[in-house]
Design a protein around this motif. Structure first.
Motif, PDB file in Angstrom:
ATOM      1  N   LYS A   1       0.830  -1.208   0.000  1.00  0.00           N
ATOM      2  CA  LYS A   1       0.000   0.000   0.000  1.00  0.00           C
ATOM      3  C   LYS A   1       0.858   1.248   0.000  1.00  0.00           C
ATOM      4  O   LYS A   1       0.578   2.219  -0.729  1.00  0.00           O
TER       5      LYS A   1
ATOM      6  N   HIS B   1       2.205   1.770  -3.432  1.00  0.00           N
ATOM      7  CA  HIS B   1       1.163   2.320  -4.301  1.00  0.00           C
ATOM      8  C   HIS B   1       1.038   3.831  -4.103  1.00  0.00           C
ATOM      9  O   HIS B   1       0.959   4.597  -5.083  1.00  0.00           O
ATOM     10  N   GLU B   2       0.995   4.262  -2.852  1.00  0.00           N
ATOM     11  CA  GLU B   2       0.810   5.688  -2.561  1.00  0.00           C
ATOM     12  C   GLU B   2       2.004   6.517  -3.044  1.00  0.00           C
ATOM     13  O   GLU B   2       1.836   7.623  -3.572  1.00  0.00           O
TER      14      GLU B   2
ATOM     15  N   HIS C   1      -3.198  -8.037  -3.701  1.00  0.00           N
ATOM     16  CA  HIS C   1      -2.807  -6.691  -3.281  1.00  0.00           C
ATOM     17  C   HIS C   1      -2.210  -5.888  -4.437  1.00  0.00           C
ATOM     18  O   HIS C   1      -2.421  -4.667  -4.525  1.00  0.00           O
ATOM     19  N   LEU C   2      -1.483  -6.539  -5.322  1.00  0.00           N
ATOM     20  CA  LEU C   2      -0.948  -5.834  -6.486  1.00  0.00           C
ATOM     21  C   LEU C   2      -2.063  -5.381  -7.413  1.00  0.00           C
ATOM     22  O   LEU C   2      -1.994  -4.293  -8.011  1.00  0.00           O
TER      23      LEU C   2
ATOM     24  N   ALA D   1      -5.035  -1.662  -7.507  1.00  0.00           N
ATOM     25  CA  ALA D   1      -4.401  -0.368  -7.780  1.00  0.00           C
ATOM     26  C   ALA D   1      -4.848   0.142  -9.135  1.00  0.00           C
ATOM     27  O   ALA D   1      -5.021  -0.638 -10.082  1.00  0.00           O
TER      28      ALA D   1
ATOM     29  N   HIS E   1      -1.466   4.290  -9.248  1.00  0.00           N
ATOM     30  CA  HIS E   1      -0.892   3.581  -8.097  1.00  0.00           C
ATOM     31  C   HIS E   1      -0.178   2.280  -8.455  1.00  0.00           C
ATOM     32  O   HIS E   1       0.564   1.747  -7.632  1.00  0.00           O
ATOM     33  N   HIS E   2      -0.383   1.731  -9.622  1.00  0.00           N
ATOM     34  CA  HIS E   2       0.054   0.366  -9.915  1.00  0.00           C
ATOM     35  C   HIS E   2       1.576   0.218  -9.838  1.00  0.00           C
ATOM     36  O   HIS E   2       2.335   1.176 -10.024  1.00  0.00           O
ATOM     37  N   LEU E   3       2.024  -1.012  -9.568  1.00  0.00           N
ATOM     38  CA  LEU E   3       3.443  -1.355  -9.537  1.00  0.00           C
ATOM     39  C   LEU E   3       3.792  -2.162 -10.779  1.00  0.00           C
ATOM     40  O   LEU E   3       3.124  -3.135 -11.116  1.00  0.00           O
TER      41      LEU E   3
END
Length: 238
Positions: free
Chosen positions: A115, A118-119, A171-172, A175, A179-181
């Motif tokens: 999280k 993401h932020e 969790h991924l 987003a 925010h995505h990874l």
């Protein structure tokens, strides 16, 4: 050179990074000290093995409108064409146009740390980017469109079992576009990537090396950062 093994060289790189991360976890009791040590391991890795046009450091990111990001554990930025890099009490402050990627660096990957990643990704991606025209062979060319910086997370271990299983994927996936990874590494287990809107995990006994190669490939695909409109920043002198 006889007897040279590429497989051995790549394996040694992974073991060196994983060993340093594990040493930080075992030897340092204070959470802040562990965090600082983890950041340094990854920063050293990037500064040693990425091409010289890229640099990595803990930083804040700013834009020409006066907005700033959250603190970024490991920011990968352009040093070749970037004229504006400031330092404030030992922390780098880098213009948004110069950022290639931002990473959260922790001892363990878990829900809270994802999280946070993401932020922090969103806090950089929402910044304004300028793009000044450039001159080439006597002609003025329009500035290149800004690109969205890469974002990811770096860790030694995982709070989940299996380490790169469904819990991580859920969790991924939670987003949006800001925010995505794009990619991440769990040095003790493997790494993940985002392709076509879907995350894929790769279990790997040389995770850091595989991740590093993937990062380099994605940096190559981004190309060169846009030229900064220096006058947009200079307006703050008035």
């Amino acid at each position: 050179m006889s007897g040279l093994s590429l497989a051995d060289l790549l394996g040694h790189l992974h073991e060196r990074v994983r060993g340093r991360l594990d040493e930080a976890r075992q030897a340092l009791a204070h959470p802040v000290a562990k965090g600082d040590a983890s950041e340094k391991v990854w920063t050293d890795l990037f500064n040693t093995f990425l091409p010289m046009r890229y640099r990595a450091a803990r930083a804040h990111v700013i834009d020409s409108k006066g907005q700033s990001s959250l603190q970024i554990d490991v920011a990968v930025y352009d040093r070749q064409y970037t004229p504006l890099i400031f330092e404030l009490q030992g922390e780098l402050v880098i213009p948004a146009e110069s950022i290639y990627g931002v990473f959260e660096a922790k001892q363990e990957i878990n829900a809270a740390n994802i999280k946070a990643a993401h932020e922090k990704a969103a806090s950089v991606r929402r910044l304004h980017q300028t793009s000044a025209p450039i001159s080439s062979m006597g002609k003025e060319l329009p500035g290149r469109p800004p690109f969205q910086p890469l974002a990811g997370i770096l860790a030694l271990g995982s709070a989940w079992k299996p380490p790169l299983g469904d819990a991580l994927m859920e969790h991924l996936a939670a987003a949006d576009a800001d925010h995505h990874l794009d990619l991440g590494c769990v040095a003790g287990h493997g790494y993940f990537t985002l392709d076509g809107g879907k995350h894929t995990c790769v279990d790997h006994d040389k995770a850091t090396t595989g991740f590093l190669f993937e990062l380099i490939a994605r940096l190559q695909a981004l190309g060169t950062v846009p030229a900064i409109d220096v006058r947009a920043y200079a307006a703050w002198l008035k």
